[in-house]
Design a protein around this motif. Structure first.
Motif, PDB file in Angstrom:
ATOM      1  N   GLU A  73       0.834  -1.193   0.000  1.00 37.31           N
ATOM      2  CA  GLU A  73       0.000   0.000   0.000  1.00 37.31           C
ATOM      3  C   GLU A  73       0.873   1.250   0.000  1.00 37.31           C
ATOM      4  O   GLU A  73       2.003   1.240   0.486  1.00 37.31           O
ATOM      5  N   LYS A  74       0.333   2.318  -0.542  1.00 38.53           N
ATOM      6  CA  LYS A  74       0.961   3.629  -0.377  1.00 38.53           C
ATOM      7  C   LYS A  74       0.364   4.193   0.909  1.00 38.53           C
ATOM      8  O   LYS A  74      -0.674   4.844   0.924  1.00 38.53           O
ATOM      9  N   LEU A  96     -12.654   9.333  10.467  1.00 36.43           N
ATOM     10  CA  LEU A  96     -11.600  10.197   9.940  1.00 36.43           C
ATOM     11  C   LEU A  96     -11.001   9.585   8.681  1.00 36.43           C
ATOM     12  O   LEU A  96     -10.792  10.286   7.673  1.00 36.43           O
ATOM     13  N   LEU A  97     -10.737   8.301   8.709  1.00 39.72           N
ATOM     14  CA  LEU A  97     -10.185   7.633   7.536  1.00 39.72           C
ATOM     15  C   LEU A  97     -11.186   7.607   6.391  1.00 39.72           C
ATOM     16  O   LEU A  97     -10.816   7.769   5.224  1.00 39.72           O
ATOM     17  N   ASP A  98     -12.453   7.448   6.721  1.00 44.11           N
ATOM     18  CA  ASP A  98     -13.497   7.446   5.682  1.00 44.11           C
ATOM     19  C   ASP A  98     -13.580   8.791   4.969  1.00 44.11           C
ATOM     20  O   ASP A  98     -13.872   8.853   3.773  1.00 44.11           O
ATOM     21  N   GLN A  99     -13.301   9.861   5.709  1.00 48.04           N
ATOM     22  CA  GLN A  99     -13.503  11.211   5.175  1.00 48.04           C
ATOM     23  C   GLN A  99     -12.246  11.828   4.557  1.00 48.04           C
ATOM     24  O   GLN A  99     -12.312  12.926   4.009  1.00 48.04           O
ATOM     25  N   THR A 100     -11.113  11.130   4.659  1.00 50.38           N
ATOM     26  CA  THR A 100      -9.853  11.669   4.132  1.00 50.38           C
ATOM     27  C   THR A 100      -9.163  10.614   3.261  1.00 50.38           C
ATOM     28  O   THR A 100      -9.707   9.540   3.023  1.00 50.38           O
ATOM     29  N   ASP A 101      -7.958  10.933   2.818  1.00 48.58           N
ATOM     30  CA  ASP A 101      -7.178   9.956   2.049  1.00 48.58           C
ATOM     31  C   ASP A 101      -6.302   9.083   2.947  1.00 48.58           C
ATOM     32  O   ASP A 101      -5.490   8.300   2.456  1.00 48.58           O
ATOM     33  N   LEU A 102      -6.483   9.200   4.271  1.00 47.16           N
ATOM     34  CA  LEU A 102      -5.790   8.306   5.187  1.00 47.16           C
ATOM     35  C   LEU A 102      -6.296   6.878   4.977  1.00 47.16           C
ATOM     36  O   LEU A 102      -7.488   6.667   4.749  1.00 47.16           O
ATOM     37  N   ASN A 103      -5.396   5.904   5.084  1.00 50.58           N
ATOM     38  CA  ASN A 103      -5.796   4.526   4.788  1.00 50.58           C
ATOM     39  C   ASN A 103      -5.184   3.482   5.714  1.00 50.58           C
ATOM     40  O   ASN A 103      -5.279   2.278   5.446  1.00 50.58           O
ATOM     41  N   THR A 104      -4.557   3.936   6.820  1.00 49.49           N
ATOM     42  CA  THR A 104      -3.795   3.007   7.653  1.00 49.49           C
ATOM     43  C   THR A 104      -3.916   3.349   9.128  1.00 49.49           C
ATOM     44  O   THR A 104      -3.944   4.524   9.498  1.00 49.49           O
ATOM     45  N   TYR A 296      10.035  -1.431   5.400  1.00 52.92           N
ATOM     46  CA  TYR A 296       9.839   0.010   5.565  1.00 52.92           C
ATOM     47  C   TYR A 296      10.658   0.499   6.743  1.00 52.92           C
ATOM     48  O   TYR A 296      10.692  -0.134   7.801  1.00 52.92           O
ATOM     49  N   ILE A 297      11.302   1.640   6.574  1.00 48.72           N
ATOM     50  CA  ILE A 297      12.030   2.273   7.666  1.00 48.72           C
ATOM     51  C   ILE A 297      11.369   3.619   7.941  1.00 48.72           C
ATOM     52  O   ILE A 297      11.106   4.397   7.019  1.00 48.72           O
ATOM     53  N   SER A 298      11.070   3.869   9.221  1.00 44.10           N
ATOM     54  CA  SER A 298      10.261   5.040   9.585  1.00 44.10           C
ATOM     55  C   SER A 298      11.004   5.963  10.539  1.00 44.10           C
ATOM     56  O   SER A 298      10.918   5.818  11.770  1.00 44.10           O
ATOM     57  N   PHE A 386       3.491   8.254   4.633  1.00 44.65           N
ATOM     58  CA  PHE A 386       3.739   8.903   5.924  1.00 44.65           C
ATOM     59  C   PHE A 386       2.852   8.305   7.000  1.00 44.65           C
ATOM     60  O   PHE A 386       1.834   7.666   6.718  1.00 44.65           O
ATOM     61  N   LEU A 387       3.268   8.546   8.250  1.00 43.22           N
ATOM     62  CA  LEU A 387       2.481   8.200   9.428  1.00 43.22           C
ATOM     63  C   LEU A 387       2.420   9.432  10.316  1.00 43.22           C
ATOM     64  O   LEU A 387       3.396  10.183  10.409  1.00 43.22           O
ATOM     65  N   LEU A 388       1.289   9.650  10.967  1.00 44.79           N
ATOM     66  CA  LEU A 388       1.108  10.804  11.848  1.00 44.79           C
ATOM     67  C   LEU A 388       1.095  10.345  13.299  1.00 44.79           C
ATOM     68  O   LEU A 388       0.408   9.376  13.644  1.00 44.79           O
ATOM     69  N   TRP A 389       1.854  11.055  14.132  1.00 43.90           N
ATOM     70  CA  TRP A 389       1.925  10.702  15.550  1.00 43.90           C
ATOM     71  C   TRP A 389       1.242  11.740  16.419  1.00 43.90           C
ATOM     72  O   TRP A 389       1.489  12.939  16.318  1.00 43.90           O
TER      73      TRP A 389
END
Length: 398
Positions: A73-74, A96-104, A296-298, A386-389
């Motif tokens: 996945e992207k 929130l995920l339903d309403q945005t392009d966030l997917n994870t 993946y390295i984060s 990306f990931l948001l913290w």
């Protein structure tokens, strides 16, 4: 570690007890605790930044059978604490995920206290009672819901910062030179990364999470304690094989990859400065060695965690675009060098700041624009994942 100075964003850190941690992830200040303030080039041993030539990242391929499911996945994701994975809060995050392009969603499976958040069947988990306070009682059904909605699921497992295991199995704890359990400057005990029993314990939990249906396993605190030079003077590691710290971290990740096989992807969280440092910073996180063992390295690129002067930026918390741009530039440079000799390297998927670091002076109130500035800066270098913290799982991203 040389002369690197790792200071905390908070002037004072309050250690949360296990109950408080379970209820709210400590507080917003735990955002500062997850990663350290990052020192400037002058005391970190970082090589001067070099120009970057754009090149595609070569996807990592596991040894043995290729990963069958899920498709890559992207990822555009959020951290979800265990308490945020239940009740109405979980429903709000789904919305929130339903309403945005966030997917994870990155969900706490083994948290910073060392507690396992679901009803694990791993023998040692039950032996020491690490899952005696189950938070996510319906984990499998939640994963089925996420899969049905097309949401990519990542299991976060905190590895070597484990005060619970250190207490219940003191033989696995880092010991000081007097033979007593060593504690960091916040009073927290860590397990000894050289103990292969600790490796296997965490890998068993990771394998179980993959079997339950998680698409990916993410290892956090996959490192030695910070202030490495000072720690080395205070402790005696159980290092009969005379491994270096980076060899230990790579060895753990390699074994995890072998044991988990094609059940799930693997990722590792690393200090933000690993993108630019030319050494392991005394904590065992060598970008090139880790990158060869995971998909993946984060790097945790929170602007608030960089000290003034890093990358020539004064007050980094006030300049999210500039910090992310420079950090990602260096990360891309490292990957391009690795690709000359290795076809299997991790894709870059950074963590960004979606919290306000009130303990930093000066600081700014982070909102949608600041998050988007970080995303934009990396995207300009070809890094779109990306990931948001946010320790409380409250997000401004829209």
């Amino acid at each position: 570690m040389g002369t690197m100075k790792w200071s905390r964003c908070c002037g004072i850190f309050l250690v949360c007890n296990l109950v408080a941690l379970a209820n709210n992830g400590c507080s917003a200040k735990s955002d500062a605790v997850r990663n350290n303030t990052i020192s400037s080039y002058s005391d970190s041993g970082i090589a001067s930044p070099s120009p970057i030539a754009e090149a595609p990242v070569v996807p990592f391929t596991m040894e043995g059978p290729a990963v069958q499911t899920p498709p890559k996945e992207k990822v555009k994701g959020i951290y979800v604490s265990a308490w945020s994975a239940v009740g109405t809060k979980f429903e709000q995050l789904i919305q929130l995920l339903d309403q945005t392009d966030l997917n994870t969603m990155v969900i706490d499976i083994k948290n910073d206290s060392g507690q396992v958040t679901y009803a694990s069947a791993v023998p040692m988990v039950n032996e020491i009672g690490a899952n005696s306070h189950v938070i996510i009682k319906d984990l499998k059904s939640k994963l089925q819901l996420l899969k049905a909605k097309g949401i990519y699921s990542i299991a976060r497992i905190v590895v070597f910062k484990d005060p619970y295991l250190s207490k219940k199995k003191s033989a696995y704890a880092i010991k000081n030179r007097a033979g007593e359990i060593w504690r960091d400057n916040k009073g927290i005990a860590w397990v000894d990364p050289y103990k292969e029993e600790v490796w296997d314990y965490n890998i068993q939990i990771a394998k179980e999470a993959a079997d339950l249906g998680f698409d990916e396993i993410q290892f956090d605190y996959v490192r030695f304690p910070e202030n490495g030079k000072k720690v080395d003077q205070e402790v005696i590691f159980d290092n009969s094989q005379q491994w270096t710290k980076p060899q230990v971290i790579e060895g753990f990740l390699k074994r995890a990859r072998e044991r988990i096989g094609n059940k799930a992807y693997l990722s590792a969280d690393v200090f933000g400065l690993t993108t630019s440092s030319d050494n392991d910073m005394g904590i065992g996180q060598d970008w090139s060695m880790i990158s060869k063992q995971v998909h993946y390295i984060s790097p945790m690129l929170y602007p608030s965690h960089y000290s003034s002067g890093v990358y020539g930026v004064k007050s980094p918390d006030l300049q999210p675009y500039s910090i992310i741009s420079k950090a990602i530039r260096d990360a891309k440079t490292k990957n391009e060098q690795l690709m000359k000799t290795n076809s299997e390297i991790a894709e870059i998927r950074p963590w960004y700041q979606d919290f306000t670091a009130t303990w930093v002076k000066p600081h700014k109130t982070y909102g949608k624009e600041d998050v988007n500035e970080q995303i934009k800066a990396a995207k300009e270098h070809g890094v779109e994942q990306f990931l948001l913290w946010n320790s409380n799982s409250i997000y401004s991203y829209r």
